[in-house]
Enzyme design. Structure first.
Site, short mmCIF file in Angstrom:
data_model
loop_
_atom_site.label_atom_id
_atom_site.label_comp_id
_atom_site.label_asym_id
_atom_site.label_seq_id
_atom_site.Cartn_x
_atom_site.Cartn_y
_atom_site.Cartn_z
N SER A 71 11.52 -11.84 8.45
CA SER A 71 11.73 -11.98 7.01
C SER A 71 10.45 -11.64 6.23
O SER A 71 10.51 -10.97 5.20
CB SER A 71 12.18 -13.41 6.67
OG SER A 71 12.47 -13.54 5.30
N TRP B 207 9.90 -7.90 6.33
CA TRP B 207 10.90 -7.28 5.45
C TRP B 207 10.42 -7.31 3.99
O TRP B 207 10.61 -6.35 3.24
CB TRP B 207 12.23 -8.01 5.59
CG TRP B 207 13.33 -7.50 4.72
CD1 TRP B 207 13.94 -6.29 4.80
CD2 TRP B 207 13.98 -8.21 3.64
NE1 TRP B 207 14.93 -6.19 3.83
CE2 TRP B 207 14.97 -7.35 3.12
CE3 TRP B 207 13.82 -9.48 3.09
CZ2 TRP B 207 15.79 -7.73 2.06
CZ3 TRP B 207 14.64 -9.85 2.04
CH2 TRP B 207 15.61 -8.98 1.53
N HIS B 208 9.78 -8.42 3.59
CA HIS B 208 9.29 -8.53 2.21
C HIS B 208 8.08 -7.64 1.97
O HIS B 208 7.89 -7.14 0.86
CB HIS B 208 8.94 -9.99 1.89
CG HIS B 208 10.11 -10.85 1.59
ND1 HIS B 208 10.85 -11.47 2.57
CD2 HIS B 208 10.70 -11.18 0.41
CE1 HIS B 208 11.83 -12.17 2.01
NE2 HIS B 208 11.76 -12.01 0.70
N GLY B 209 7.25 -7.45 2.98
CA GLY B 209 6.05 -6.62 2.80
C GLY B 209 4.87 -7.21 3.56
O GLY B 209 4.82 -8.41 3.81
#
Length: 466
Positions: free
Chosen positions: A356, A359-361
């Site tokens: 997660s 995925w956000h950066g």
């Protein structure tokens, strides 16, 4: 859109021109999704879904956005066509690799933090959609009896056509902010099958009441955000005046900063919920299948505001915050790294939270936040186990433990969320240090205590049969 005085409009609500352009296109997904209902034929609906999504992307982010979207879409479809047994694996790693590259190249987190916007947010949603499609097509090769319930429900026996795939990926701009949904649901919705089948005794649910509720909710959320954000700027964490405050005032400011930031997400998800509901895709069945008087729209729901703000346990947070992404992580990461016959543990939780975060950066603040959230959830589970170990006659003490878990969740969630908001390592550590790392120390202490003081839940005694 260029004919409008975008600069003055943007200035009047305190956002950049790029953000205003995105917001206009994003709100436009509601009438665009509504118009989908009147498009004739299945083929026409697929074409409309793809074309409207691509047009909204172009108007919002420019032509290059659709070129970026084509990359993971091509990876996913090519992997399904060329090597089905490994299509999910290939799409997962290549899709994430491209997303990470875009995060790094565009420094999207910095842009969002400074009030800008780019297409990487939509690319994030699109990446999850193409991965789930490829994995479900892979699952279509496996025997049903070896699959979990979610796998059996979402598996794809046949490969979607190219136009079905494009319609699913870009569906009426739903890739802007989600929610993430499954290819099988999209196909059944378009073909009026499954719960959307009204050929028998079924009837078509009216979406208008639920849509209006979501729009009103969005308006309230935006108003609250615009009111609160000038009073609790993130820059305050590195200002000298913040360091002059006492502990409780600094801690209170962290809570209010997190509380304020959440209303922005509540607004975004309320708009996306309205667009999915009014299209009909958000329908998830009836509360009573016999009377069919009250429709459920859970497929469109991405947040439960009261559920987040009043969560009794950190374990509840993934169930009420970014709900569809949490569901995706559970189905495509968490459950798939648990060995058959084994129970999931802290490793599976940490691995899921790491995915997660990536995925956000690749910002330190994201990584720290999601590692913190894994600790937060595991600590909350320990408190719950202690609560359950108390005999029923100690109801008062059980209620005290429930309240302690609530306070623990409020403390650690809002402390941890600072990293998610400020992103940089320096600012995150400055903010954490200002409250003596309390939100890190407390979960670790609770987890260590749970190892030293293991407990078993009290089970009610069953009377022997005579």
């Amino acid at each position: 859109m260029e004919s409008l005085d975008m600069s003055s409009m943007a200035a009047s609500i305190g956002v950049s021109v790029a953000v205003l352009r995105f917001l206009l296109c994003f709100v436009a997904t509601i009438p665009v999704s509504f118009a989908w209902r009147f498009v004739p034929s299945q083929l026409g609906k697929h074409i409309y879904s793809a074309a409207s999504g691509a047009l909204l992307s172009y108007l919002s982010f420019g032509f290059s956005s659709n070129l970026h979207f084509l990359v993971p879409m091509t990876i996913g479809y090519a992997s399904m066509a060329i090597y089905r047994p490994m299509s999910g694996f290939i799409t997962f790693f290549l899709g994430f690799a491209y997303l990470i590259g875009c995060h790094v190249f565009y420094m999207s987190g910095d842009a969002w933090k400074e009030g800008g916007i780019d297409s990487t947010g939509a690319l994030m949603v699109l990446t999850l959609k193409v991965i789930s499609c490829s994995i479900n097509y892979n699952d279509g090769m496996l025997k049903e009896e070896s699959l979990r319930e979610a796998q059996r429900k979402n598996r794809l026996v046949r490969m979607p056509s190219l136009i079905e795939y494009f319609g699913y990926c870009l569906c009426c701009g739903s890739h802007f902010a989600g929610p993430v949904f499954e290819m099988k649901d999209y196909l059944e919705w378009t073909q009026e099958q499954g719960i959307w089948d009204v050929s028998g005794k079924g009837k078509r649910p009216s979406p208008y009441g639920a849509t209006l509720r979501a729009i009103l909710q969005a308006g309230i959320c935006m108003a609250l955000y615009l009111y609160l954000v000038p009073q609790f700027p993130l820059t305050r964490f590195t200002e000298p005046v913040y360091q002059e405050w006492g502990f409780w005032r600094r801690f209170g400011y962290q809570y209010m900063a997190g509380f304020t930031a959440r209303w922005k997400y509540y607004f975004i998800w309320s708009i996306s919920e309205a667009s999915i509901i009014i299209s009909g895709l958000g329908f998830s069945g009836w509360t009573d299948e016999n009377t069919q008087t009250k429709a459920k729209w859970d497929r469109a729901k991405n947040v439960d505001i009261l559920g987040v703000e009043l969560a009794k346990s950190a374990v509840q947070i993934p169930l009420v915050w970014n709900i569809q992404v949490s569901t995706w992580l559970r189905h495509y990461v968490y459950e798939r790294i648990v060995k058959p016959g084994k129970k999931a543990g802290f490793f599976q939780l940490l691995a899921t939270q790491t995915v997660s975060a990536v995925w956000h950066g690749l910002y330190p603040g994201y990584i720290i936040f999601f590692v913190q959230s894994a600790l937060m959830i595991d600590g909350s589970k320990a408190i719950y186990r202690w609560q359950q170990a108390m005999p029923p006659k100690m109801a008062m003490l059980r209620n005290v433990m429930v309240f302690i878990n609530f306070l623990y969740t409020v403390l650690v969630l809002n402390y941890s969320s600072v990293g998610f908001m400020v992103l940089s390592l320096h600012e995150t550590l400055v903010a954490y240090k200002s409250v003596y790392f309390i939100g890190t120390v407390v979960p670790i202490v609770v987890i260590l205590l749970s190892c030293l003081v293991p407990v078993k839940p009290v089970r009610p005694k069953t009377r022997k049969e005579e």
